[in-house]
Design a protein around this motif. Structure first.
Motif, PDB file in Angstrom:
ATOM      1  N   VAL A 198       0.826  -1.210   0.000  1.00  0.00           N
ATOM      2  CA  VAL A 198       0.000   0.000   0.000  1.00  0.00           C
ATOM      3  C   VAL A 198       0.860   1.260   0.000  1.00  0.00           C
ATOM      4  O   VAL A 198       0.564   2.229  -0.711  1.00  0.00           O
ATOM      5  CB  VAL A 198      -0.978  -0.004   1.198  1.00  0.00           C
ATOM      6  N   THR A 219      -7.100   6.083   0.627  1.00  0.00           N
ATOM      7  CA  THR A 219      -6.171   5.688   1.685  1.00  0.00           C
ATOM      8  C   THR A 219      -6.260   6.624   2.885  1.00  0.00           C
ATOM      9  O   THR A 219      -5.571   6.422   3.877  1.00  0.00           O
ATOM     10  CB  THR A 219      -4.720   5.687   1.164  1.00  0.00           C
ATOM     11  N   ILE A 275      -6.676   0.528   2.658  1.00  0.00           N
ATOM     12  CA  ILE A 275      -7.090   0.976   1.325  1.00  0.00           C
ATOM     13  C   ILE A 275      -8.482   0.445   1.017  1.00  0.00           C
ATOM     14  O   ILE A 275      -8.795  -0.712   1.298  1.00  0.00           O
ATOM     15  CB  ILE A 275      -6.061   0.544   0.253  1.00  0.00           C
TER      16      ILE A 275
END
Lengths: 213, 325
Positions: free
Chosen positions: B128, B218, B233
């Protein structure tokens, strides 16, 4: 159980019925009901109502089982509290949520089965509350008992209302069904206890002695 | 007649001012500017996006700054951060909206990987942090309409899903995207319930996924997402009911066939694959004609496509939206 005991039993019963109301009122006015207080009020009042309805149904079997006919004194107030919370539940929907916009309420709900199950429950409970006074009981004779047996129908309609209002699918047993399932199990058990097989004491508020349990 | 009543009931603060309308035009323009990121993507492609981790500067997670936007393009005030973080539908933890924050507090969201695969030329597993470096977050203030009849206005940070789609180069046979959320009953106690078909999964048609509005988020309010909001996310598809915006994504798969989705699996009649916000199509058990914005006591009329019709209507041209609800 003696009269002294039943006094405290009734005190606890009344307190148990009034505390949720106080909690709701205080929660609403002090903004402690979360981000969506109106939904919280709707759902909470509904849950209290079906809980008290279940408790009302429980009184008779409990009195039989414990051989304590004095417990029967709790049934009428419990039934009236049930109706009071149902009324509150309806007033929150109509007054707070929809701000008395009846045309909008009608267009939003007229074709939704859950509202009709809820409305039928409310109407039955209203009829039972109105006729719960001794005056009516004397007037109606045998019909009083017959009418008041409708509380079982009200309980079933209320269950349908609850199952339809949560997200999920009863047929595939999936979704948010845990809560209504608990009430369904309890209410169906209590209905089962009304079957003749289980009814040794049709009128426990009169007969106290038993040895055939 | 009803609509008239609604018009009167809308607080003046809610009526779109001309300046807001204009800023909406700017917003749309900005969206197209966002496509300037395409240049960057082109670079990605030419340099081979299979190893973008090497391009990204390690340890420099860009702070998704909340720029202080207070209203959406319709002039609706944003919902308080307090409400957004304490009123959550997240059945992986509980069906109790106000209990999610506490129950999800210890969810491990870093490190976190998202596997992107299926019918793509460049399948990859992204960290991420890496996604955030590759696709710097931008702010989007979106309305979120829950199927239950409430809504919020949320300042998200995130990047357009289309950027990730371009980066992995879908094959021409790819028509849908399937999203899968974390399945971990140890961390997510609600997943122990047998009443639900875990894990949570969702799907979009590829053109819906490529729409400029579709976001992988996010953060919100300038902070990384809290677990209860879908950390690290999540998807945000503002013209669809909230449940389409799947949280805690671990897998994104490109497919030819329409994927199964969580609520559609549970009750197909009630939750369609498309799930576009549509006041004309009731949920079979409750109406969708109005909503209450969290924090405001008055019901307002629900808008078709949640007010994003101009941007998304063309996706459904010729489709019966009642049939394909």
């Amino acid at each position: 159980m003696r009269v002294r005991h039943i006094f405290w039993f009734m005190v606890i019963m009344h307190a148990g019925c009034l505390i949720p109301l106080a909690w709701l009122g205080a929660g609403y006015f002090f903004g402690r009901l979360g981000a969506d207080p109106i939904s919280a009020l709707e759902q909470f009042s509904g849950r209290i109502a079906i809980s008290l309805l279940t408790a009302t149904l429980l009184v008779h079997p409990l009195a039989s089982l414990l051989k304590q006919p004095l417990i029967m004194k709790a049934r009428r107030p419990l039934g009236l509290y049930t109706f009071a919370y149902v009324l509150l539940h309806v007033l929150i929907l109509v007054g707070l949520d929809y701000r008395l916009d009846i045309p909008l309420l009608v267009t939003s709900y007229v074709d939704k089965p859950f509202i009709w199950f809820g409305a039928a429950t409310s109407l039955i409970l209203a009829a039972l509350a109105i006729t719960s006074f001794a005056w009516w009981r004397q007037r109606m004779g045998v019909w009083w008992g017959r009418l008041h047996r409708l509380i079982y129908l009200a309980a079933l309609l209320d269950l349908a209302h609850f199952f339809l209002v949560v997200k999920g699918n009863l047929l595939s047993l999936s979704g948010n069904l845990a809560r209504p399932s608990i009430y369904a199990a309890l209410i169906l058990l209590l209905l089962l206890l009304r079957l003749p097989v289980f009814r040794h004491h049709p009128c426990p508020d009169i007969s106290t002695h038993t040895d055939d349990t | 007649m009803l609509n008239h009543k609604y018009d009167r009931d809308i607080p003046s603060a809610e009526i779109t001012r001309e300046s807001d309308y204009l800023s909406r035009r700017r917003f749309l323009k900005n969206l197209s500017i966002g496509a300037a990121g395409a240049a960057f993507l082109a670079a990605c492609r030419s340099s081979g996006v299979t190893q973008p981790a090497l391009d990204a500067t390690p340890g420099s997670t860009p702070a998704a700054a909340y720029t202080g936007g207070q209203r959406d393009e319709l002039g609706r005030a944003i919902t308080s951060e307090q409400s957004i973080t304490t009123f959550n539908n997240y059945y992986e933890f509980s069906t109790n909206k106000d209990g999610i924050g506490e129950l999800s507090r210890n969810l491990v969201t870093s490190p976190w990987q998202v596997e992107v695969g299926g019918l793509v030329h460049q399948p990859r597993t992204f960290d991420v942090d890496e996604l955030i470096r590759l696709f710097p977050p931008e702010e989007r203030i979106y309305r979120m309409r829950c199927v239950e009849g409430w809504s919020m206005i949320i300042p998200w940070q995130g990047f357009q899903l289309s950027k990730l789609i371009d980066a992995v180069e879908p094959m021409t046979s790819a028509r849908y995207i399937h999203f899968v959320a974390l399945h971990d009953p140890v961390q997510m106690p609600g997943q122990e319930s047998d009443y639900f078909p875990w894990p949570y999964e969702e799907g979009l048609r590829l053109d819906e996924a490529r729409n400029e509005l579709t976001l992988l988020s996010t953060g919100l309010y300038g902070r990384p997402l809290s677990p209860q909001n879908g950390a690290p996310i999540r998807l945000v598809v503002p013209w669809k009911y909230g449940y389409k915006s799947i949280k805690a994504i671990v897998k994104i798969e490109f497919r030819e066939e329409q994927p199964a989705t969580f609520w559609n699996t549970i009750a197909p009649d009630e939750y369609g694959f498309y799930s576009n916000v549509n006041p004309a199509v009731d949920h079979p058990r409750w109406s969708q004609n109005t909503e209450r914005i969290i924090g405001q006591p008055v019901r307002i009329a629900t808008l078709p496509f949640n007010g994003y019709g101009d941007q998304v209507r063309s996706l459904y041209e010729g489709m019966d939206l009642k049939e394909n609800h």
